[in-house]
Design a protein around this motif. Structure first.
Motif, PDB file in Angstrom:
ATOM      1  N   ALA A 285       1.637   6.703  -6.477  1.00 47.95           N
ATOM      2  CA  ALA A 285       0.708   8.321  -6.633  1.00 47.95           C
ATOM      3  C   ALA A 285       1.775   9.522  -6.802  1.00 47.95           C
ATOM      4  O   ALA A 285       1.131  10.051  -7.445  1.00 47.95           O
ATOM      5  N   GLY A 286       2.125   9.458  -5.379  1.00 49.97           N
ATOM      6  CA  GLY A 286       2.633  10.974  -5.200  1.00 49.97           C
ATOM      7  C   GLY A 286       3.752  10.978  -6.263  1.00 49.97           C
ATOM      8  O   GLY A 286       3.793  12.382  -6.723  1.00 49.97           O
TER       9      GLY A 286
ATOM     10  N   ALA B 242       1.364   4.313  -3.150  1.00 48.56           N
ATOM     11  CA  ALA B 242       0.980   5.705  -2.612  1.00 48.56           C
ATOM     12  C   ALA B 242       2.278   6.843  -2.929  1.00 48.56           C
ATOM     13  O   ALA B 242       1.984   7.641  -3.522  1.00 48.56           O
ATOM     14  N   TRP B 243       3.267   5.625  -3.358  1.00 51.03           N
ATOM     15  CA  TRP B 243       4.563   6.674  -3.386  1.00 51.03           C
ATOM     16  C   TRP B 243       4.686   7.054  -4.641  1.00 51.03           C
ATOM     17  O   TRP B 243       4.972   7.393  -5.486  1.00 51.03           O
TER      18      TRP B 243
ATOM     19  N   VAL C 215       0.886  -0.998   0.220  1.00 51.67           N
ATOM     20  CA  VAL C 215      -0.500   0.181   0.459  1.00 51.67           C
ATOM     21  C   VAL C 215       1.086   1.288  -0.376  1.00 51.67           C
ATOM     22  O   VAL C 215       0.862   2.289  -0.826  1.00 51.67           O
ATOM     23  N   GLY C 216       2.360   1.440   0.634  1.00 58.84           N
ATOM     24  CA  GLY C 216       3.129   2.563   0.799  1.00 58.84           C
ATOM     25  C   GLY C 216       3.054   2.759   0.031  1.00 58.84           C
ATOM     26  O   GLY C 216       3.781   3.553  -0.644  1.00 58.84           O
TER      27      GLY C 216
ATOM     28  N   THR D   2      -0.780  -1.403  -7.280  1.00 54.08           N
ATOM     29  CA  THR D   2       0.600  -1.569  -7.646  1.00 54.08           C
ATOM     30  C   THR D   2       0.626  -1.670  -9.271  1.00 54.08           C
ATOM     31  O   THR D   2       1.341  -0.029  -9.512  1.00 54.08           O
TER      32      THR D   2
ATOM     33  N   GLY E 165      -0.419   2.336  -9.547  1.00 51.86           N
ATOM     34  CA  GLY E 165       0.195   3.464  -9.373  1.00 51.86           C
ATOM     35  C   GLY E 165       1.805   3.470 -10.471  1.00 51.86           C
ATOM     36  O   GLY E 165       1.612   4.743 -10.657  1.00 51.86           O
TER      37      GLY E 165
END
Length: 209
Positions: A51-52, A48-49, A44-45, A119, A122
């Motif tokens: 996406a950032g 999110a990375w 998940v992290g 993932t 992302g």
């Protein structure tokens, strides 16, 4: 390079740096114990990375081509599934594939499927989003974006994942070039990934012949 899409050279440098920093995050996620809370939280992290990283480049262009992308993803998974029948006869390669399939066989399949899709989206938002845009004025944005994708995947230490990154990156890049947006690469990647969750365990659970 289309630096105007990122606002400045500084933002372009920030994007490249952030993407490079995603390599150890990918390695940690892939190497987490199968079915563990660490695998879930790190995946998940990682999503999110990515996406950032994509957000650094601004809002991506959507494009279209959903159905052709899904068909391409399914067909690509079929080719990979056939190849998996060969790799299971080669112990070193079989072990590398087993390290990946363990996440599906030992974890909760719906959860692993959701994490896999998350993932995949992302990754495409970054590699076929702003990174593709950076190389779009060059001679080969598909090659450049695939090369960076391969370099990041090599950080996992799994040669089978790195090998898969080449055709997946090329096809996703071709879809991005054809449709002008990230929707088709995302659909392709998610379709391929979810199909592989089913095909790889099915081919590698069988005894080698």
């Amino acid at each position: 390079m289309r630096l105007e899409l990122l606002g400045s050279r500084g933002r372009a440098a920030a994007l490249v740096t952030a993407v490079a920093a995603g390599a150890p995050l990918l390695r940690r996620a892939i190497r987490s114990p199968a079915g563990s809370p660490e695998f879930r939280s790190r995946t998940v992290g990682l999503a999110a990375w990515w996406a950032g990283c994509a957000a650094i480049g601004g809002r991506p262009r959507a494009g279209g081509g959903v159905l052709p992308a899904a068909v391409t993803g399914a067909a690509t998974a079929g080719v990979f599934g056939a190849g998996a029948l060969l790799t299971r006869r080669i112990p070193p390669l079989r072990d590398q594939v087993a390290a990946v399939t363990a996440h599906a066989s030992k974890g909760n399949l719906p959860t692993v499927a959701a994490l896999t899709a998350l993932t995949g989206v992302g990754e495409e938002l970054v590699f076929r989003g702003p990174l593709f845009d950076l190389a779009e004025d060059g001679p080969a944005p598909v090659v450049v974006s695939t090369g960076v994708y391969l370099a990041i995947t090599l950080a996992t230490g799994n040669p089978m994942l790195a090998f898969a990154a080449i055709p997946v990156g090329i096809l996703a890049g071709a879809l991005r070039a054809q449709t002008g947006g990230v929707v088709a690469p995302c659909v392709f990647h998610v379709t391929w990934s979810l199909a592989m969750l089913v095909l790889l365990p099915a081919t590698h659970d069988a005894s080698p012949v």
